[in-house]
Design an enzyme around this catalytic site. Sequence first.
Site, mmCIF file in Angstrom:
data_model
loop_
_atom_site.group_PDB
_atom_site.id
_atom_site.type_symbol
_atom_site.label_atom_id
_atom_site.label_comp_id
_atom_site.label_asym_id
_atom_site.label_seq_id
_atom_site.Cartn_x
_atom_site.Cartn_y
_atom_site.Cartn_z
ATOM 1 N N GLU A 1 0.823 -1.224 0.000
ATOM 2 C CA GLU A 1 0.000 0.000 0.000
ATOM 3 C C GLU A 1 0.855 1.271 0.000
ATOM 4 O OE1 GLU A 1 -2.535 0.283 3.433
ATOM 5 O OE2 GLU A 1 -3.467 2.153 2.757
ATOM 6 N N HIS B 1 -4.937 8.163 -0.293
ATOM 7 C CA HIS B 1 -3.485 8.293 -0.366
ATOM 8 C C HIS B 1 -2.952 8.968 -1.616
ATOM 9 C CE1 HIS B 1 -2.595 5.031 2.872
ATOM 10 N NE2 HIS B 1 -3.399 5.990 3.284
ATOM 11 N N ASP C 1 -9.324 9.778 6.759
ATOM 12 C CA ASP C 1 -9.965 8.522 7.167
ATOM 13 C C ASP C 1 -11.347 8.702 7.783
ATOM 14 O OD1 ASP C 1 -7.929 6.383 6.525
ATOM 15 O OD2 ASP C 1 -6.687 7.746 7.704
ATOM 16 N N ASP D 1 -11.066 1.345 5.345
ATOM 17 C CA ASP D 1 -10.018 1.928 6.177
ATOM 18 C C ASP D 1 -10.450 3.304 6.660
ATOM 19 O OD1 ASP D 1 -7.720 2.578 7.462
ATOM 20 O OD2 ASP D 1 -6.449 2.688 5.686
HETATM 21 C C1 RNT Z 1 -2.303 4.471 6.640
HETATM 22 C C2 RNT Z 1 -2.845 3.353 5.798
HETATM 23 C C3 RNT Z 1 -3.071 2.054 6.509
HETATM 24 C C4 RNT Z 1 -3.667 2.230 7.888
HETATM 25 C C5 RNT Z 1 -4.058 0.948 8.558
HETATM 26 C C6 RNT Z 1 -4.355 1.122 10.001
HETATM 27 O O1 RNT Z 1 -2.335 5.673 6.011
HETATM 28 O O2 RNT Z 1 -4.011 3.759 5.153
HETATM 29 O O3 RNT Z 1 -3.814 1.209 5.717
HETATM 30 O O4 RNT Z 1 -4.766 3.071 7.863
HETATM 31 O O5 RNT Z 1 -3.096 -0.004 8.334
HETATM 32 ZN ZN ZN Z 2 -5.098 2.258 4.056
#
Ligand code: RNT
Ligand code: ZN
Length: 421
Positions: A229, A265, A299, A329
Amino acid sequence: MSNTNKIKNAYIEAKERYAELGVNTDEVLKQMDKVAISMHCWQADDVTGFENPDGQLSGGIQATGNYPGKAVTIDQARNDYEKAMSLLPGEQRLSLHAIYGDFREGKADRDEIGPKQFQSWVEWAKEQQIGLDFNSTLFSHPKADSGFTLSDNDPAIRDFWIEHVKRCREISEYFGKELNSRCVHNIWIPDGSKDTTVNRFKHRAHLKDSLDKIMDDKRDPKMMADAIEAKLFGIGVEAYTVGSHEFYLSYAVARKMMLCLDIGHFHPTEQVSDKVSAVFQFIPELLFHVTRPIRWDSDHVVTLSDEVRALFEEIVWAEKLDKVNVGLDFFDASINRIGAYVTGVRAAQKALMLALLNPTAKLREYDENGQYFERLALLEETKSMPFSAVWDQYCVEKNVPTGVDYIGEIQQYEKEVLTKR
Ligand code: RNT
Ligand code: ZN
């Protein structure tokens, strides 16, 4: 007329309206079951976990708010997941983070955990008849204090985190085998720095090398699959993020891995939905972190926003529904956390249903014939089709509350359970 009959009648009418556009709503209801939403474990307790209940969340992410009722024990969290899932139609999975292990029989550091700390989760998941997904936790730990983990300059720090991720992959494989359902293991690292960084290349070389070492440990691809990610920036990590989109996109293509696209992101004006058809040309499978960024990676609880709708449309239009894993998320500590789950998962499911209800065959025809006015008009008209009648029917069939009825259920749970914590 009973409420169920009203819903049935409304559905019959809606079915006819959609049929006029060439859409079979009965088929759509069946297709809904093919996508299991992986509910993230970390909304219930503001990303705290059970390894260190007093621990501070680090890594440039933040849960703000102080709403009462946060889960502080593993049993409370499981109760909350069960409550949330009882109000959701369709299939669910639960996505666990490594810090959510069962440490009641003894602590284990991140480089020491294994299936033992997750055995009670497997038992619970079997009872719930759900699959489990997993996430390495490379934050909220003293060995992440430098701001770097897998890309740290210190080889001892890198080795510690390499071992952690290897153990998480072993746990993921264990989940897959025990639950007879492949586990998606996601890797996100917080690595980066606040200000202008000279050694950008060096850190990224370290990350590449660490990931290669991790992936050398072969696991059964039928039981677990890795996703990586990327991120643009985090709080206090504004100038440089090691695991950027270009880094992981390249790594995923080179090493034939799954990419995780988190909607929060990217630059705020960037459309993640548009990446679907681009990335799928080179990567066979994707994981999504469905979330709602407001101005930045904030988030917020997922809602039926244009971008979430567009994302599911792109997945359906690319005919990749069976090649996507949908994770959520978000972590909002300012509202009832169970309510956050239910509202967020339902919004994602609604977006999926709306995408499936599109008159795609007709739209494609207009598209291919260059009939762009017709395409535009039909897209506009689909927005006022009787979608809610199909949604309500789905909820009735799945025996979960329709419309606003789940609000009352959550208020009751708050009164009877959450406020007593
Ligand atoms: C952080 C990422 C990740 C987290 C989680 C808790 O910016 O999005 O996925 O939110 O792993
Ligand atoms: Zn994430």
